[in-house]
Design an enzyme around this catalytic site. Structure first.
Site, PDB file in Angstrom:
ATOM      1  N   THR A 127      -0.103 -11.276  -3.668  1.00  0.00           N
ATOM      2  CA  THR A 127      -0.010 -12.314  -4.696  1.00  0.00           C
ATOM      3  C   THR A 127       1.341 -12.991  -4.538  1.00  0.00           C
ATOM      4  O   THR A 127       2.375 -12.387  -4.836  1.00  0.00           O
ATOM      5  CB  THR A 127      -0.114 -11.697  -6.105  1.00  0.00           C
ATOM      6  OG1 THR A 127      -1.334 -10.974  -6.198  1.00  0.00           O
ATOM      7  CG2 THR A 127      -0.083 -12.778  -7.169  1.00  0.00           C
ATOM      8  N   LYS A 212      -5.346 -17.285  -7.962  1.00  0.00           N
ATOM      9  CA  LYS A 212      -4.889 -15.964  -8.413  1.00  0.00           C
ATOM     10  C   LYS A 212      -3.847 -16.092  -9.535  1.00  0.00           C
ATOM     11  O   LYS A 212      -3.893 -15.380 -10.542  1.00  0.00           O
ATOM     12  CB  LYS A 212      -4.303 -15.206  -7.212  1.00  0.00           C
ATOM     13  CG  LYS A 212      -3.585 -13.930  -7.540  1.00  0.00           C
ATOM     14  CD  LYS A 212      -4.507 -12.863  -8.074  1.00  0.00           C
ATOM     15  CE  LYS A 212      -3.746 -11.609  -8.495  1.00  0.00           C
ATOM     16  NZ  LYS A 212      -4.584 -10.645  -9.189  1.00  0.00           N
ATOM     17  N   LYS A 287       6.310 -10.926 -12.427  1.00  0.00           N
ATOM     18  CA  LYS A 287       6.436 -11.665 -11.157  1.00  0.00           C
ATOM     19  C   LYS A 287       5.409 -12.796 -11.096  1.00  0.00           C
ATOM     20  O   LYS A 287       5.731 -13.942 -10.751  1.00  0.00           O
ATOM     21  CB  LYS A 287       6.214 -10.703  -9.979  1.00  0.00           C
ATOM     22  CG  LYS A 287       6.214 -11.375  -8.615  1.00  0.00           C
ATOM     23  CD  LYS A 287       5.554 -10.540  -7.527  1.00  0.00           C
ATOM     24  CE  LYS A 287       4.051 -10.597  -7.575  1.00  0.00           C
ATOM     25  NZ  LYS A 287       3.365 -10.051  -6.398  1.00  0.00           N
TER      26      LYS A 287
HETATM   27  P1  NAD Z   1       3.119  -1.675  -3.403  1.00  0.00           P
HETATM   28  O1  NAD Z   1       4.546  -1.911  -3.726  1.00  0.00           O
HETATM   29  O2  NAD Z   1       2.452  -0.423  -3.847  1.00  0.00           O
HETATM   30  O3  NAD Z   1       2.911  -1.742  -1.795  1.00  0.00           O
HETATM   31  C1  NAD Z   1       3.547  -2.661  -0.965  1.00  0.00           C
HETATM   32  C2  NAD Z   1       3.768  -2.005   0.410  1.00  0.00           C
HETATM   33  O4  NAD Z   1       4.373  -2.974   1.270  1.00  0.00           O
HETATM   34  C3  NAD Z   1       4.713  -0.801   0.362  1.00  0.00           C
HETATM   35  O5  NAD Z   1       4.118   0.306   1.005  1.00  0.00           O
HETATM   36  C4  NAD Z   1       5.963  -1.290   1.094  1.00  0.00           C
HETATM   37  O6  NAD Z   1       6.638  -0.253   1.792  1.00  0.00           O
HETATM   38  C5  NAD Z   1       5.351  -2.311   2.046  1.00  0.00           C
HETATM   39  N1  NAD Z   1       6.337  -3.289   2.505  1.00  0.00           N
HETATM   40  C6  NAD Z   1       7.208  -4.025   1.770  1.00  0.00           C
HETATM   41  N2  NAD Z   1       7.936  -4.831   2.548  1.00  0.00           N
HETATM   42  C7  NAD Z   1       7.509  -4.594   3.821  1.00  0.00           C
HETATM   43  C8  NAD Z   1       7.906  -5.121   5.079  1.00  0.00           C
HETATM   44  N3  NAD Z   1       8.868  -6.042   5.202  1.00  0.00           N
HETATM   45  N4  NAD Z   1       7.288  -4.653   6.176  1.00  0.00           N
HETATM   46  C9  NAD Z   1       6.326  -3.704   6.082  1.00  0.00           C
HETATM   47  N5  NAD Z   1       5.912  -3.174   4.919  1.00  0.00           N
HETATM   48  C10 NAD Z   1       6.508  -3.609   3.803  1.00  0.00           C
HETATM   49  O7  NAD Z   1       2.346  -2.956  -3.927  1.00  0.00           O
HETATM   50  P2  NAD Z   1       0.789  -3.063  -4.342  1.00  0.00           P
HETATM   51  O8  NAD Z   1       0.594  -2.589  -5.736  1.00  0.00           O
HETATM   52  O9  NAD Z   1      -0.038  -2.497  -3.240  1.00  0.00           O
HETATM   53  O10 NAD Z   1       0.621  -4.661  -4.401  1.00  0.00           O
HETATM   54  C11 NAD Z   1       0.585  -5.447  -3.233  1.00  0.00           C
HETATM   55  C12 NAD Z   1       0.260  -6.884  -3.635  1.00  0.00           C
HETATM   56  O11 NAD Z   1      -1.005  -6.908  -4.315  1.00  0.00           O
HETATM   57  C13 NAD Z   1       1.289  -7.504  -4.603  1.00  0.00           C
HETATM   58  O12 NAD Z   1       1.495  -8.839  -4.226  1.00  0.00           O
HETATM   59  C14 NAD Z   1       0.592  -7.394  -5.957  1.00  0.00           C
HETATM   60  O13 NAD Z   1       1.022  -8.401  -6.865  1.00  0.00           O
HETATM   61  C15 NAD Z   1      -0.866  -7.558  -5.569  1.00  0.00           C
HETATM   62  N6  NAD Z   1      -1.827  -6.949  -6.499  1.00  0.00           N
HETATM   63  C16 NAD Z   1      -1.586  -5.698  -6.998  1.00  0.00           C
HETATM   64  C17 NAD Z   1      -2.513  -5.136  -7.881  1.00  0.00           C
HETATM   65  C18 NAD Z   1      -2.270  -3.756  -8.460  1.00  0.00           C
HETATM   66  O14 NAD Z   1      -2.973  -3.382  -9.405  1.00  0.00           O
HETATM   67  N7  NAD Z   1      -1.331  -2.980  -7.931  1.00  0.00           N
HETATM   68  C19 NAD Z   1      -3.681  -5.833  -8.241  1.00  0.00           C
HETATM   69  C20 NAD Z   1      -3.905  -7.091  -7.673  1.00  0.00           C
HETATM   70  C21 NAD Z   1      -2.965  -7.647  -6.792  1.00  0.00           C
END
Ligand code: NAD
Length: 342
Positions: A127, A212, A287
């Site tokens: 997102t 979104k 965010k």
């Molecule tokens: P999260 O923080 O659990 O996971 C993100 C992952 O990305 C982590 O494992 C981190 O180590 C990795 N990462 C970060 N920077 C990196 C880089 N430069 N290189 C390689 N890996 C890297 O986040 P999430 O909850 O999985 O959410 C991911 C996306 O999905 C976000 O944009 C969030 O807004 C969106 N989203 C989340 C949800 C939810 O319920 N968690 C629902 C819908 C959408």
């Protein structure tokens, strides 16, 4: 039932029109899938791709996140660039715009490979703000790759954020909102339907991110509205359970009242019933509201409720509730009371 539909919300991408893929062609072009970002969402999405039979290689900057895939015999790469060199398609699922920019444009980023082997499709499901999605899309189609590939073979970029949280990611029941070339969207459908139940085409580059952000903006405001009404009602002497029953068969009914009620004790199985643990973190909502406010500013559209919602969620985060589900606005902003469990 899994389905998909095509909604054109705005600009269509003429630059790619006329290029289409036969089904045989598509299958061979989707064999090797690279997945970057193995957090709460990405680890589950990558697992569903593996279950559907795709050959998946993965990368995460956090060794612990990658380790669970090593243990299952999945190919783990050290950098995004190595993922690009091993994949037909790359999917990213990262926290925010800066992380996505870094993974695409940074040293050892996806677009920095000098190999002739390149993905033909990049899908970003994070997102992020629509401007960044559009910037990356332009870079993908106009990057150094074009020196290696003839015009017909320029790679595609789809912004494809998801609705549905961790449980939907695990169950493979996410909804994808997709912006970019319609031909690429149609060609990539089997990937979306391996990780989700629905995919909706939204138009040109960045439109998936727009959709979104608008969804989460409406969700934040409706959660605040329901919480405010229930807290006012409680303090005037009507219980939240009674009010919720009334809302749910009246004109106030919405997802925040009938599916994700914010009052502890009104519904089972929702974050409010477990001290707001799990669910969708307040910091992620803050965010998304920052992106919505910046986008509305950019478009010069009045957005007073966006600003209020943004303030409320930042206040919640600053007071130590950033990891709690966003429905905690009821307890931690309005001071609403728990119901006795029925
Ligand atoms: P999260 O923080 O659990 O996971 C993100 C992952 O990305 C982590 O494992 C981190 O180590 C990795 N990462 C970060 N920077 C990196 C880089 N430069 N290189 C390689 N890996 C890297 O986040 P999430 O909850 O999985 O959410 C991911 C996306 O999905 C976000 O944009 C969030 O807004 C969106 N989203 C989340 C949800 C939810 O319920 N968690 C629902 C819908 C959408």
């Amino acid at each position: 039932m899994r389905n998909s539909s095509v909604f054109k919300l705005s600009q269509s991408q003429s630059q790619y029109q006329g290029r289409s893929f036969s089904s045989l062609d598509v299958q061979s072009r989707l064999k090797n899938v690279g997945f970057i970002g193995l957090g709460n969402m990405g680890s589950r999405m990558a697992t569903n791709l593996l279950k559907s039979g795709f050959r998946v290689s993965v990368h995460d900057m956090n060794g612990v996140a990658a380790k669970q895939f090593v243990d299952r015999g999945v190919l783990v790469k050290e950098t995004p660039m190595e993922i690009a060199e091993a994949s037909d398609v790359v999917i990213t699922m990262l926290p925010s715009s800066t992380h996505v920019m870094d993974v695409y444009m940074g040293p050892n980023g996806l677009l920095h490979s000098s190999s002739a082997l390149q993905p033909w499709l990049f899908i970003d499901s994070s997102t992020i703000d629509p401007l960044t999605s559009r910037k990356i899309s332009l870079s993908v189609s106009g990057c150094a790759l074009k020196e290696k590939l003839d015009c017909q073979e320029k790679p595609f970029m789809l912004d494809a954020p998801v609705s549905g949280g961790i449980l939907a990611a695990e169950a493979g029941s996410l909804t994808f909102m997709v912006g970019g070339s319609e031909e690429a969207y149609l060609a990539a459908e089997s990937l979306f339907l391996s990780m989700g139940r629905d995919s909706i085409y939204c138009g040109g580059a960045g439109n998936g991110s727009v959709a979104k952000i608008c969804n989460n903006l409406a969700m934040a405001i409706s959660m605040i509205g329901v919480s405010e009404a229930l807290a006012v009602g409680q303090s005037l002497g009507v219980t939240a359970s009674t009010l919720s029953r009334i809302f749910n068969c009246s004109t106030a009914r919405c997802w925040s009242s009938d599916t994700y009620n914010p009052v502890p004790g009104v519904m089972d199985g929702v974050p409010s019933s477990r001290d707001y643990q799990g669910g969708f973190a307040s910091k992620l909502m803050a965010k998304d509201l920052d992106i919505a406010a910046a986008s509305a500013n950019e478009a010069a559209i009045k957005h007073p409720l966006t600003c209020q919602a943004q303030d409320i969620f930042h206040k919640l985060c600053n007071e130590g509730n950033e990891a709690k589900d966003f429905s905690c606005v009821f307890r931690h902003y309005y001071g609403g009371k728990d119901e006795q469990f029925h």
